[in-house]
Scaffold this motif. Structure first.
Motif, PDB file in Angstrom:
ATOM      1  N   GLU A 198       0.859  -1.192   0.000  1.00  0.00           N
ATOM      2  CA  GLU A 198       0.000   0.000   0.000  1.00  0.00           C
ATOM      3  C   GLU A 198       0.889   1.234   0.000  1.00  0.00           C
ATOM      4  O   GLU A 198       1.892   1.293   0.723  1.00  0.00           O
ATOM      5  N   ARG A 199       0.534   2.222  -0.810  1.00  0.00           N
ATOM      6  CA  ARG A 199       1.348   3.435  -0.908  1.00  0.00           C
ATOM      7  C   ARG A 199       1.012   4.387   0.234  1.00  0.00           C
ATOM      8  O   ARG A 199      -0.132   4.812   0.374  1.00  0.00           O
ATOM      9  N   ASN A 200       2.019   4.689   1.033  1.00  0.00           N
ATOM     10  CA  ASN A 200       1.863   5.615   2.157  1.00  0.00           C
ATOM     11  C   ASN A 200       2.004   7.041   1.635  1.00  0.00           C
ATOM     12  O   ASN A 200       3.025   7.385   1.044  1.00  0.00           O
ATOM     13  N   PRO A 201       0.993   7.889   1.820  1.00  0.00           N
ATOM     14  CA  PRO A 201       1.065   9.238   1.250  1.00  0.00           C
ATOM     15  C   PRO A 201       2.204  10.083   1.831  1.00  0.00           C
ATOM     16  O   PRO A 201       2.685  11.002   1.188  1.00  0.00           O
ATOM     17  N   ARG A 202       2.647   9.737   3.070  1.00  0.00           N
ATOM     18  CA  ARG A 202       3.689  10.553   3.695  1.00  0.00           C
ATOM     19  C   ARG A 202       5.087  10.173   3.226  1.00  0.00           C
ATOM     20  O   ARG A 202       5.900  11.023   2.892  1.00  0.00           O
ATOM     21  N   PHE A 203       5.387   8.869   3.235  1.00  0.00           N
ATOM     22  CA  PHE A 203       6.730   8.407   2.884  1.00  0.00           C
ATOM     23  C   PHE A 203       6.761   7.482   1.660  1.00  0.00           C
ATOM     24  O   PHE A 203       7.827   6.998   1.297  1.00  0.00           O
ATOM     25  N   LEU A 204       5.628   7.204   1.064  1.00  0.00           N
ATOM     26  CA  LEU A 204       5.484   6.202   0.013  1.00  0.00           C
ATOM     27  C   LEU A 204       5.548   4.802   0.621  1.00  0.00           C
ATOM     28  O   LEU A 204       4.709   3.955   0.356  1.00  0.00           O
TER      29      LEU A 204
ATOM     30  N   GLU B 166      25.331   9.159   1.957  1.00  0.00           N
ATOM     31  CA  GLU B 166      24.909  10.560   1.904  1.00  0.00           C
ATOM     32  C   GLU B 166      23.621  10.722   1.112  1.00  0.00           C
ATOM     33  O   GLU B 166      22.969  11.765   1.190  1.00  0.00           O
ATOM     34  N   LEU B 167      23.291   9.708   0.311  1.00  0.00           N
ATOM     35  CA  LEU B 167      22.140   9.790  -0.583  1.00  0.00           C
ATOM     36  C   LEU B 167      21.251   8.567  -0.435  1.00  0.00           C
ATOM     37  O   LEU B 167      21.747   7.444  -0.260  1.00  0.00           O
ATOM     38  N   ILE B 168      19.945   8.782  -0.540  1.00  0.00           N
ATOM     39  CA  ILE B 168      18.974   7.706  -0.731  1.00  0.00           C
ATOM     40  C   ILE B 168      18.291   7.987  -2.061  1.00  0.00           C
ATOM     41  O   ILE B 168      17.808   9.096  -2.300  1.00  0.00           O
ATOM     42  N   VAL B 169      18.305   6.984  -2.947  1.00  0.00           N
ATOM     43  CA  VAL B 169      17.784   7.181  -4.309  1.00  0.00           C
ATOM     44  C   VAL B 169      16.639   6.202  -4.556  1.00  0.00           C
ATOM     45  O   VAL B 169      16.826   4.983  -4.453  1.00  0.00           O
ATOM     46  N   PHE B 170      15.472   6.733  -4.899  1.00  0.00           N
ATOM     47  CA  PHE B 170      14.296   5.918  -5.206  1.00  0.00           C
ATOM     48  C   PHE B 170      14.194   5.686  -6.707  1.00  0.00           C
ATOM     49  O   PHE B 170      14.424   6.610  -7.508  1.00  0.00           O
ATOM     50  N   ASP B 171      13.817   4.469  -7.093  1.00  0.00           N
ATOM     51  CA  ASP B 171      13.584   4.192  -8.500  1.00  0.00           C
ATOM     52  C   ASP B 171      12.236   4.749  -8.942  1.00  0.00           C
ATOM     53  O   ASP B 171      12.065   5.127 -10.095  1.00  0.00           O
ATOM     54  N   ASP B 172      11.275   4.793  -8.038  1.00  0.00           N
ATOM     55  CA  ASP B 172       9.956   5.362  -8.338  1.00  0.00           C
ATOM     56  C   ASP B 172       9.968   6.869  -8.083  1.00  0.00           C
ATOM     57  O   ASP B 172      10.787   7.377  -7.302  1.00  0.00           O
ATOM     58  N   GLU B 173       9.044   7.563  -8.731  1.00  0.00           N
ATOM     59  CA  GLU B 173       8.952   9.011  -8.535  1.00  0.00           C
ATOM     60  C   GLU B 173       8.437   9.328  -7.141  1.00  0.00           C
ATOM     61  O   GLU B 173       7.456   8.743  -6.667  1.00  0.00           O
ATOM     62  N   LEU B 174       9.109  10.258  -6.487  1.00  0.00           N
ATOM     63  CA  LEU B 174       8.661  10.761  -5.190  1.00  0.00           C
ATOM     64  C   LEU B 174       7.962  12.093  -5.396  1.00  0.00           C
ATOM     65  O   LEU B 174       8.458  12.954  -6.141  1.00  0.00           O
ATOM     66  N   HIS B 175       6.812  12.282  -4.744  1.00  0.00           N
ATOM     67  CA  HIS B 175       6.175  13.591  -4.756  1.00  0.00           C
ATOM     68  C   HIS B 175       7.032  14.553  -3.942  1.00  0.00           C
ATOM     69  O   HIS B 175       7.752  14.124  -3.023  1.00  0.00           O
ATOM     70  N   PRO B 176       6.985  15.870  -4.246  1.00  0.00           N
ATOM     71  CA  PRO B 176       7.812  16.827  -3.502  1.00  0.00           C
ATOM     72  C   PRO B 176       7.634  16.724  -1.985  1.00  0.00           C
ATOM     73  O   PRO B 176       8.618  16.791  -1.241  1.00  0.00           O
TER      74      PRO B 176
END
Length: 442
Positions: A56-62, A81-91
């Motif tokens: 289920e997609r969490n609106p706060r953190f995905l 230093e970085l966390i990179v998501f393959d899916d698009e993150l909302h702002p």
């Protein structure tokens, strides 16, 4: 003691791919592998990667809060230093992740934008990337201000000032977007003029399209003997490059290499590069290059066709080419590829295998675009005769008192100009008989 300048270490990154109900784990892992290559191309050191099953997609953190905290702790334990998501993150999700972790959190879109920014060479490509970046970061300006707030220590007394500055920044970015669009309009007009000038020399055209790193530039080099950049990395080519090729029949073909596609290519980049990809829209036919050595060949083919549909170029005639044949050792895999792509040409741009057959097929396709005619062109129209020769359209030619008699295959772009000089059936029979008699005497 060495005086060599200090080398900044590559930023360490934790990569997150998502598997939801619509995707199998294998596909999610393949996408994450591709993200790792993208991240490496932009200068990151990929330390950890995870495929997370998303129910289920969490609106706060995905992701759920428990999984979010677990991944943040792992990133910190590995000094990322970085966390990179393959899916698009909302702002808002991006801001929430950064607030919770204290790390920089980005998604695939931002990685691809960084690569495009580093690789753009022509003015048009640079403007297109700048515009895409501005449109991407516009809704994320609040995120930049939250970084600044943390550096200052935050506080309610600064909030009003920050909000005012945020509004000023948003206005500046909106103005920048308008200026970039205006500049692009001018550059695209110039490109249109250049294209019209090229079309005045009525040569048939083909555009090479395909998934990034499929070997498009290598194929252009192998076919034409040119030296376009052909690097083993994603998005090595952003700017279209056109080269001439003399075909076995003597006809000349213009071949253009175009930017490669990738799964989950941000829509704004498809939009931004529409002008660059117009080469594919105006070409007489497309040469779709697929990496035969990739296990994802079918998925890469589907991605390219999807983007072509979005561009409105999927109705063009498409010649499929399976490249990197030298890297396919398994006979079963080769049989599978032939079954998946029954009409494809099999080649290796690296070894040259199959290129002769490919050129013969291309020559055949170019001939299909042409119309067999016989014309008698007056001596005052040597400009048209020269164009016929440039196009490789002349098969037989004889200078006569009343003009120059020519038999050949005329491309559509020349047919209209030559129409007033096309011979009627009786006249053609007469000229053909005289030509045959002359050949017999000789």
């Amino acid at each position: 003691m060495s005086n060599a300048p200090a080398h900044n270490p590559a930023p360490r990154a934790l990569l997150i791919g998502l598997q939801d109900a619509d995707h199998e784990r294998k596909e999610a892992e393949s996408l994450l592998e591709e993200l790792a290559e993208l991240a490496t191309n932009v200068g990151m050191e990929v330390v950890v990667r995870h495929v997370v099953r998303l129910r289920e997609r969490n609106p706060r953190f995905l992701l759920g809060t428990g999984k979010t905290e677990e991944l943040i702790q792992e990133a910190k334990a590995n000094q990322c230093e970085l966390i990179v998501f393959d899916d698009e993150l909302h702002p808002a999700q991006q801001r929430n992740w950064e607030a919770a972790s204290g790390l920089t959190v980005i998604d695939r879109q931002e990685v691809i934008l960084d690569i495009f920014a580093a690789r753009a060479r022509t003015k048009e490509a640079r403007l297109q990337v700048e515009l895409a970046q501005a449109e991407y970061f516009m809704p994320r300006l609040r995120r930049a201000w939250s970084h600044l707030s943390r550096q200052r220590g935050g506080g309610s007394t600064q909030r009003g000032e920050g909000e005012t500055q945020l509004q000023l920044d948003q206005r500046m970015v909106r103005d920048r977007i308008q200026r970039l669009r205006a500049e692009l309009t001018v550059v695209r007009k110039q490109r249109g003029v250049q294209r019209r000038q090229r079309l005045r020399v009525p040569l048939p055209t083909a555009a090479i399209v395909g998934y990034t790193n499929a070997g498009k530039s290598s194929l252009l080099n192998a076919l034409t003997g040119s030296h376009a950049l052909a690097a083993d990395k994603l998005f090595a080519t952003l700017d279209p490059m056109t080269r001439r090729k003399r075909l076995p029949s003597g006809r000349t073909l213009l071949i253009t290499d175009t930017v490669g596609f990738v799964r989950r290519l941000p829509h704004r980049l498809v939009e931004a590069f529409k002008a660059t990809l117009e080469e594919a829209l105006v070409a007489d036919f497309l040469i779709h290059v697929v990496d035969a050595s990739s296990e994802e060949a079918a998925a890469h083919h589907a991605t390219t066709m999807s983007v072509l549909r979005e561009l409105g170029a999927d109705k063009a005639r498409i010649l499929t080419v399976l490249n990197k044949l030298d890297q396919v050792d398994d006979p079963l895999r080769l049989a599978e590829l032939k079954a998946q792509f029954p009409d494809a040409m099999l080649v290796s741009a690296h070894t040259g295998a199959g290129l002769e057959n490919l050129l013969a097929k291309i020559d055949e396709w170019v001939a299909q675009e042409a119309t067999p005619v016989a014309v008698l062109i007056p001596h005052s129209r040597y400009d048209l005769i020269n164009k016929l020769h440039q196009a490789g359209a002349v098969h037989r030619e004889q200078a006569r008192d009343e003009g120059v008699y020519i038999e050949g295959l005329l491309p559509q772009r020349l047919l209209e100009a030559a129409k007033p000089f096309i011979l009627s059936a009786p006249a053609l029979e007469l000229y053909a008989a005289e030509l045959a008699a002359g050949s017999a005497v000789a």
